[in-house]
Scaffold this active site. Structure first.
Site, PDB file in Angstrom:
ATOM      1  N   LEU A  37     -56.422 -99.944  46.938  1.00  0.00           N
ATOM      2  CA  LEU A  37     -56.511 -99.170  47.973  1.00  0.00           C
ATOM      3  C   LEU A  37     -55.466 -98.263  46.788  1.00  0.00           C
ATOM      4  O   LEU A  37     -55.350 -97.742  46.323  1.00  0.00           O
ATOM      5  CB  LEU A  37     -55.562 -98.531  49.213  1.00  0.00           C
ATOM      6  N   GLU A 182     -51.206 -81.698  30.872  1.00  0.00           N
ATOM      7  CA  GLU A 182     -50.566 -83.520  31.662  1.00  0.00           C
ATOM      8  C   GLU A 182     -50.125 -84.074  30.801  1.00  0.00           C
ATOM      9  O   GLU A 182     -49.046 -84.414  29.985  1.00  0.00           O
ATOM     10  CB  GLU A 182     -50.819 -83.401  33.201  1.00  0.00           C
ATOM     11  N   HIS A 440     -27.248 -71.060  47.867  1.00  0.00           N
ATOM     12  CA  HIS A 440     -26.721 -70.288  46.004  1.00  0.00           C
ATOM     13  C   HIS A 440     -26.323 -71.642  46.206  1.00  0.00           C
ATOM     14  O   HIS A 440     -25.473 -72.233  46.814  1.00  0.00           O
ATOM     15  CB  HIS A 440     -25.708 -69.530  46.115  1.00  0.00           C
TER      16      HIS A 440
END
Length: 461
Positions: A37, A182, A440
């Protein structure tokens, strides 16, 4: 067997549709011809490509940055078979996960390839199943290019590029879009000489122009050669190599280059062959997509279509939203997808992510806007992690300050873009982002700084 809904295809759109419909109380089956699947995305697309991108990014870090961090050791050796095994294991984990979810939600998996002989009927092999509703989620396939014959060995699509027998010394990529860049990036990190041939005058067409220009510069810095304005005329697989012929559009000069492997990455088209749509009278668009209305209904009663098979960006997450929405609609609920806020991501290093308008689309529309931009060079976390290339750019309405678009090239851009997606979903302004405390040190502080830049100016620039 009779069902409330039969979904054809188990890719991201199909499996989400099937599971959601089952959760809403419908009796559901999903037809899938693969042995596993998940469709293209999980088997030969999104997931395996990201595994190889991650592995090769780790290789790059080990080769270039470990020593800078005091991590002295021998340079890693690439075990290509081992890397492919890792990729295959990732695929297995994800596809088996979908199988588990089907069982958990009582979705029947009908194994085989489907056709629709008549409304309300789905034929798989020798069996014909009945359904009150049918959803076509058959996905897409690689688009062909005249003069380029794919054999998935020497001249490959993204499918073949994920399982090459060995790392090529030289690779030619036809197409400067997401898939080509990519996969080209993967093999460039593995040591291949990669040349990208793009027909247009810039890579990643449709993206923000400044992002595309910066991205091209960074890829070239990483060793990838990019030739734009190149019209490929043909590719031929010879005994020991491949030959690609192209013409430069600016002067019609013809060129030939050789490579071990050629990757055809010129886009994708809907995969609807064998479904019997012509015989059913299902209306198609000029581009070969299934025509649907806003509720995903085709021209034939009881048949819906979603994902790559219909109009819109061919993105797994867009298909998933389609699948969720159409399941809601079929079950009698409201289903909606905001196509204006579907983000796009390129998973290279650095990553590229965008949502909403670009400067080019705003200029074309004659809309007054302002730009807030901050470089990752001003971000402490990015500098510490050797990931300071790139920037965050926010676009806001000049009068109302409402966010209109965002474009990020830098570390974890694909994750950071969703802050802007949520903000835009609620009609936020750049000031709303600027006044929201960000932890931060994080990369996300760059988003806040870009929001400040839409106003009186950033702090760290």
């Amino acid at each position: 067997m009779s069902y409330d809904l039969i979904v054809i295809g188990s890719g991201p759109g199909g499996y989400v549709c099937a599971i959601r419909a089952a959760q809403l109380g419908l009796k559901v089956a999903c037809v899938e011809g693969r042995e596993t699947l998940g469709g293209t995305c999980l088997n030969v697309g999104c997931i395996p490509s990201k595994a190889l991108l991650h592995a090769t990014h780790m290789l790059h870090e080990a080769e270039h940055n470990f020593e800078k961090m005091g991590l002295g050791s021998a340079k890693p050796k690439v075990d290509w078979k081992g890397m492919l095994a890792y990729k295959d294991d990732v695929i297995g984990q994800n596809t088996k996960g979908i199988e588990f979810l089907f069982k958990k939600n009582k979705v029947d998996w009908i194994k085989g390839w489907a056709s629709i002989p008549a409304p309300g009927k789905v034929k798989v092999g020798d069996d014909t199943h009945e359904a009150k509703h049918i959803v076509i989620a058959s996905g897409s396939e690689s688009s062909p290019l005249k003069g380029v014959e794919v054999d998935e060995k020497t001249i490959v699509t993204s499918t073949g590029a994920l399982e090459l027998g060995k790392i090529p010394k030289r690779m030619i990529v036809i197409g400067g879009g997401v898939i080509g860049l990519e996969m080209g990036s993967v093999y460039a990190r593995l040591g291949a000489e990669v040349t990208v041939l793009e027909y247009l005058d810039r890579i990643i067409p449709g993206s923000d122009g400044e992002v595309a220009k910066t991205f091209q510069r960074l890829l070239k810095k990483q060793g990838m050669e990019i030739i734009t304005g190149a019209a490929v005329q043909g590719a031929e697989a010879l005994k020991t190599k491949a030959k690609v012929t192209y013409a430069l559009r600016k002067d019609d000069s013809e060129h030939t280059i050789d490579a071990d492997v050629v990757l055809l990455a010129t886009g994708r088209r809907p995969f609807v062959d064998g479904l019997g749509l012509t015989e059913l009278g299902v209306k198609m668009t000029e581009r070969g997509q299934i025509a649907t209305d806003r509720q995903f209904r085709t021209s034939v009663d009881g048949i819906h279509a979603i994902g790559d098979a219909i109009e819109g960006p061919m993105l797994a997450h867009k298909a998933m939203d389609d699948g969720h929405a159409v399941a809601e609609i079929i079950a009698g609920h409201a289903g909606h997808v905001n196509y204006d806020l579907v983000p796009g991501v390129i998973y290279t290093a650095p990553e590229v992510a965008s949502v909403g308008e670009t400067e080019e689309t705003l200029k074309d529309a004659g809309r007054a806007y302002k730009v807030g931009k901050i470089s990752f060079m001003s971000n402490g976390r990015a500098k510490a992690n050797f990931q300071a290339d790139g920037f965050v750019k926010l676009l806001a309405d000049k009068e109302t300050d409402r966010l209109l678009g965002a474009h990020i090239i830098g570390p974890y851009a694909g994750d950071m873009i969703h802050e802007i997606c949520v903000a835009m979903q609620f009609g936020a302004s750049a000031e709303d982002i600027a006044l929201t405390c960000h932890a931060h040190p994080t990369y996300s502080e760059a988003v806040r700084e870009a929001a400040f830049a839409c106003g009186d100016g950033p702090i760290h620039a």
